[in-house]
Scaffold this active site. Sequence first.
Site, PDB file in Angstrom:
ATOM      1  N   TRP A 102     -34.571  -3.453 -27.906  1.00 13.77           N
ATOM      2  CA  TRP A 102     -35.816  -4.236 -27.827  1.00 13.77           C
ATOM      3  C   TRP A 102     -35.693  -5.530 -28.615  1.00 13.77           C
ATOM      4  CZ3 TRP A 102     -37.880  -2.737 -23.728  1.00 13.77           C
ATOM      5  CH2 TRP A 102     -38.012  -1.385 -23.392  1.00 13.77           C
ATOM      6  N   ASP A 172     -42.674  -6.185 -33.671  1.00 17.41           N
ATOM      7  CA  ASP A 172     -42.950  -5.340 -32.516  1.00 17.41           C
ATOM      8  C   ASP A 172     -43.296  -3.954 -33.058  1.00 17.41           C
ATOM      9  OD1 ASP A 172     -42.826  -3.672 -30.318  1.00 17.41           O
ATOM     10  OD2 ASP A 172     -40.889  -4.401 -29.598  1.00 17.41           O
ATOM     11  N   LYS A 196     -47.415   4.113 -26.069  1.00 12.99           N
ATOM     12  CA  LYS A 196     -46.731   5.081 -26.923  1.00 12.99           C
ATOM     13  C   LYS A 196     -47.698   5.767 -27.874  1.00 12.99           C
ATOM     14  CE  LYS A 196     -42.693   2.863 -25.673  1.00 12.99           C
ATOM     15  NZ  LYS A 196     -42.105   1.540 -25.582  1.00 12.99           N
TER      16      LYS A 196
HETATM   17  C1  LIG Z   1     -41.451   0.512 -25.114  1.00 13.49           C
HETATM   18  C2  LIG Z   1     -41.133  -0.604 -26.003  1.00 13.49           C
HETATM   19  C3  LIG Z   1     -41.131  -1.937 -25.547  1.00 13.49           C
HETATM   20  C4  LIG Z   1     -41.367  -2.308 -24.108  1.00 13.49           C
HETATM   21  O1  LIG Z   1     -42.652  -2.164 -23.768  1.00 13.49           O
HETATM   22  P1  LIG Z   1     -43.172  -2.462 -22.271  1.00 13.49           P
HETATM   23  O2  LIG Z   1     -44.634  -2.307 -22.476  1.00 13.49           O
HETATM   24  O3  LIG Z   1     -42.564  -1.437 -21.383  1.00 13.49           O
HETATM   25  O4  LIG Z   1     -42.775  -3.841 -21.924  1.00 13.49           O
HETATM   26  C5  LIG Z   1     -40.886  -2.925 -26.466  1.00 13.49           C
HETATM   27  N1  LIG Z   1     -40.627  -2.654 -27.749  1.00 13.49           N
HETATM   28  C6  LIG Z   1     -40.610  -1.385 -28.219  1.00 13.49           C
HETATM   29  C7  LIG Z   1     -40.317  -1.137 -29.656  1.00 13.49           C
HETATM   30  C8  LIG Z   1     -40.862  -0.331 -27.361  1.00 13.49           C
HETATM   31  O5  LIG Z   1     -40.830   0.923 -27.825  1.00 13.49           O
END
Ligand SMILES: *Cc1c(COP(=O)(O)O)cnc(C)c1O
Length: 360
Positions: A102, A172, A196
């Site tokens: 990511w 993030d 999540k």
């Molecule tokens: C799942 C995830 C993403 C991607 O998210 P999307 O909503 O599918 O674009 C980005 N960063 C982290 C840390 C993630 O766990």
Amino acid sequence: MERVYNFSAGPSMLPLPVLEKVQKELVCYGNSGMSVMEMSHRSKDFEEIIQDAEKLLRELMNIPDNYKVMFLQGGGSTQFAMIPMNLFKKNKKADFVKTGQWAKKAAEEASKFGTANIVASSEDKTYSYIPVLHKEDFSKDADYFYITYNNTIYGTRYTELPDTGDVPLVADISSNIMSEVMDVNKFGLLFAGAQKNVGPAGVTIVIMREDLIGEPIDKTPTMLTYETHAKNNSLYNTPPCFAIYVAKLVFEWIKEMGGVKGIQAINENKAGIIYDFLDASTMFKGTVAYKDRSLMNVPFITDSDELNAKFIKEATSNGFVNLKGHRTVGGMRASIYNAMPVEGVEKLVEFMKKFETENK
Ligand SMILES: *Cc1c(COP(=O)(O)O)cnc(C)c1O
């Protein structure tokens, strides 16, 4: 069929009381005579929902008044582009810590608009640790400093944040939002896809210090400009209404669980149960450096691919699903987000013990 224990990395489990409430209100929300899915985003009922969602989010995360909260679309991945497009204001340059896919993707997107400087990486050991950061490696003239707070795929997390001085820290928090207490003041921008820890897929939460909003780079589309959404309280266009509504219910549930502090204690207990077992087991072992272990994503292996496959298969038929590790890592991964009850983890560990005895 009975509900299973779903260890998916995302989309993942939602709290059962939330799903039940959604079910109860699905066809007719309050006195509206319609479903939230059928409602105008300009209606009084929906305005109340989105305002309550923001209020609860602010309260639970203790978000200071000089931060804007936005409910956007496009997932975490759209933020990888939106952040440089809006924050590359001075030198079109940002520092990145490469702790996994990511972070790598975020850096790649940023490099389309300017310089993405990698200050440290843990790629040498399949991202199984958080690299030690040296302040002298940071760019003083960077527009922002970027981290992936919790690395969903590899199961690492920062236990100490980098001191970036005047350079805004961007994080993030897609896989650890509201799982542990965070001091929002330490960040310039935080973002998370909801799927999540806080809701269904479709809504992305952005928490941004007000002074960082403002002119994006030339020709940035209106929809990719933070100012558009900040000025219009996330109602510039139709927001993901239903996802925001479910997130609001999740926030209410978190509040009932004792807020983020309460949830953190539960999460530490859950993670402890599984890590303690992994540390004691002679068959299973964790793959992450001790001090960097995630509370949310727990990758583990046995020493044979065959045994891993057998374990995943038997776990699935016993109601423990989605334990297969990410395709780039292999092995297993148990994602134990906020909604995973303690019993889910206890029962998984019981099952692992049994499997270990039977397959010695
Ligand atoms: C799942 C995830 C993403 C991607 O998210 P999307 O909503 O599918 O674009 C980005 N960063 C982290 C840390 C993630 O766990």
